[in-house]
Design an enzyme around this catalytic site. Structure first.
Site, PDB file in Angstrom:
ATOM      1  N   PRO A   2       0.839  -1.203   0.000  1.00 31.60           N
ATOM      2  CA  PRO A   2       0.000   0.000   0.000  1.00 31.60           C
ATOM      3  C   PRO A   2       0.874   1.254   0.000  1.00 31.60           C
ATOM      4  O   PRO A   2       1.795   1.383   0.806  1.00 31.60           O
ATOM      5  CB  PRO A   2      -0.780  -0.129   1.315  1.00 31.60           C
ATOM      6  CG  PRO A   2      -0.793  -1.593   1.607  1.00 31.60           C
ATOM      7  CD  PRO A   2       0.538  -2.093   1.121  1.00 31.60           C
ATOM      8  N   GLU A   3       0.605   2.159  -0.942  1.00 30.49           N
ATOM      9  CA  GLU A   3       1.355   3.395  -1.042  1.00 30.49           C
ATOM     10  C   GLU A   3       0.491   4.546  -0.527  1.00 30.49           C
ATOM     11  O   GLU A   3      -0.596   4.330   0.006  1.00 30.49           O
ATOM     12  CB  GLU A   3       1.810   3.591  -2.489  1.00 30.49           C
ATOM     13  CG  GLU A   3       2.721   2.448  -2.965  1.00 30.49           C
ATOM     14  CD  GLU A   3       3.239   2.630  -4.371  1.00 30.49           C
ATOM     15  OE1 GLU A   3       3.056   3.713  -4.958  1.00 30.49           O
ATOM     16  OE2 GLU A   3       3.832   1.673  -4.912  1.00 30.49           O
TER      17      GLU A   3
END
Length: 271
Positions: A2-3
Site C-alpha cells: 500500500p502506497e
C-alpha cells in the site's frame, strides 16, 4: 505494498466513523514488525480523537498519545460495527463503542506502535526523516528542484527514498515520471527547473487521481469499508511491459532499479 494513495483512501474510509469513539478492548495476534510498546489494557477507556496521515503512516490520536499504524507489504484495515471472528492473519484489533478496527496482514510487515506524542523518540524515529507531503501546500516546485540538485542517484530512486517528498512509491513514481516525460534512470541533479516543475505537477496529478479512484488494487488491497481501488486500470506504464504505449504506440519497457520493477516508454521519456 500500500502506497500513499491507498493509505489516504483507508484513512478517509473510517476516520469520520471512528472519531469520538471510546476504546473497549484491544486484541493482539502474532507479532508484527515492531511491538505495540504499551500494555494493551492501558488503552482501554481512552477516546479516539481523530485519524491523520503522515506519509504511509496513519496516526490515531487518543486522549493520551497516539497509535502509529503502518500497513507494511500486504496489510489492510477493516472497520465495521460487526466483524466475524479473527482469522489467522488478523494481528491487531481495536474494539470501540463505534465499531471494530482490525488489521489484516498476511506477511506481518505492518505495525501498530504507541507513542506518547510526536516528540516521543519512537514517533521521531519513524516520522522524523520523512519529506514534504505531496498533496499539501508545502510541496513547492522550486524547493523540490533545489533538493533534486543535491542528489546524484537516478530520479526514480530519489523519489522512492521519501526524504524529499514522501509517499511516491513504486507505482506512482513510474506513472509520474511518464507523465513528466523523464526517463527513470536520469540522474536527479541533471533535471533542470522546467522538467522538475513538470515532475512536481505530475506527482500531484497522479497521486490526486489515485486517491479519487480509491488507490490501486494489484493483489488484495481494500479500504476500511472493503472497497477495492481502480487506478491500476488507468496506468500508463506500470505493469504494462511489452504492451503498446497509450501515447506513441511504442513498446513499454521494464528494468530493475533497487530490486523494484520500473516501467517506462523509451520514446516518450527522455534521459
Amino acid at each position: 505494498m500500500p502506497e500513499l494513495p491507498e493509505v489516504e483512501v483507508t484513512r478517509r474510509s473510517f476516520a469520520d466513523r471512528i472519531a469520538g469513539a471510546r476504546i473497549l478492548g484491544v486484541s493482539l495476534g502474532k507479532p508484527l514488525r515492531w511491538p505495540l510498546g504499551i500494555e494493551p489494557a492501558s488503552l482501554v477507556g481512552q477516546g479516539v480523537l481523530g485519524v491523520r496521515r503522515r506519509g504511509k503512516y496513519l496516526l490515531l490520536e487518543l486522549d493520551h498519545g497516539l497509535l502509529l499504524v503502518h500497513l507494511g507489504m500486504s496489510g489492510s484495515l477493516l472497520f465495521a460495527s460487526d466483524l466475524p471472528p479473527r482469522g489467522t492473519h488478523d494481528h491487531f484489533e481495536l474494539v470501540t463503542t463505534q465499531g471494530v478496527l482490525r488489521l489484516h496482514d498476511p506477511r506481518r510487515f505492518g505495525a501498530v506502535v504507541h507513542a506518547s506524542g510526536l516528540d516521543d523518540p519512537v514517533a521521531a524515529k519513524l516520522l522524523g526523516k520523512l519529506g514534504v507531503e505531496p498533496l499539501e501546500a508545502g510541496f513547492d516546485p522550486a524547493a523540490f528542484h533545489r533538493a533534486l540538485r543535491q542528489r546524484h542517484a537516478p530520479i526514480k530512486q530519489v523519489l522512492l527514498a521519501g526524504d524529499i517528498v514522501v509517499g511516491v512509491g513504486n507505482i506512482y513514481a513510474s506513472e509520474a515520471l511518464f507523465l513528466a516525460g523523464i526517463r527513470p534512470t536520469t540522474r536527479a541533479d541533471r533535471i533542470g527547473l522546467p522538467r522538475a516543475t513538470r515532475l512536481h505537477a505530475a506527482i500531484v496529478d497522479v497521486l490526486g487521481r489515485a486517491v479519487a479512484l480509491g488507490g490501486s488494487t494489484l493483489r488484495d488491497f481494500s479500504s476500511a469499508q472493503g472497497q477495492q481501488g481502480y487506478f491500476q486500470m488507468e496506468a500508463m506504464v506500470y505493469g504494462r511491459e511489452g504492451q503498446p504505449c497509450r501515447v506513441c504506440g511504442g513498446e513499454i519497457k521494464a528494468i530493475r532499479q533497487g530490486q523494484r520493477s520500473t516501467f517506462f516508454c523509451p520514446h516518450c521519456q527522455r534521459p
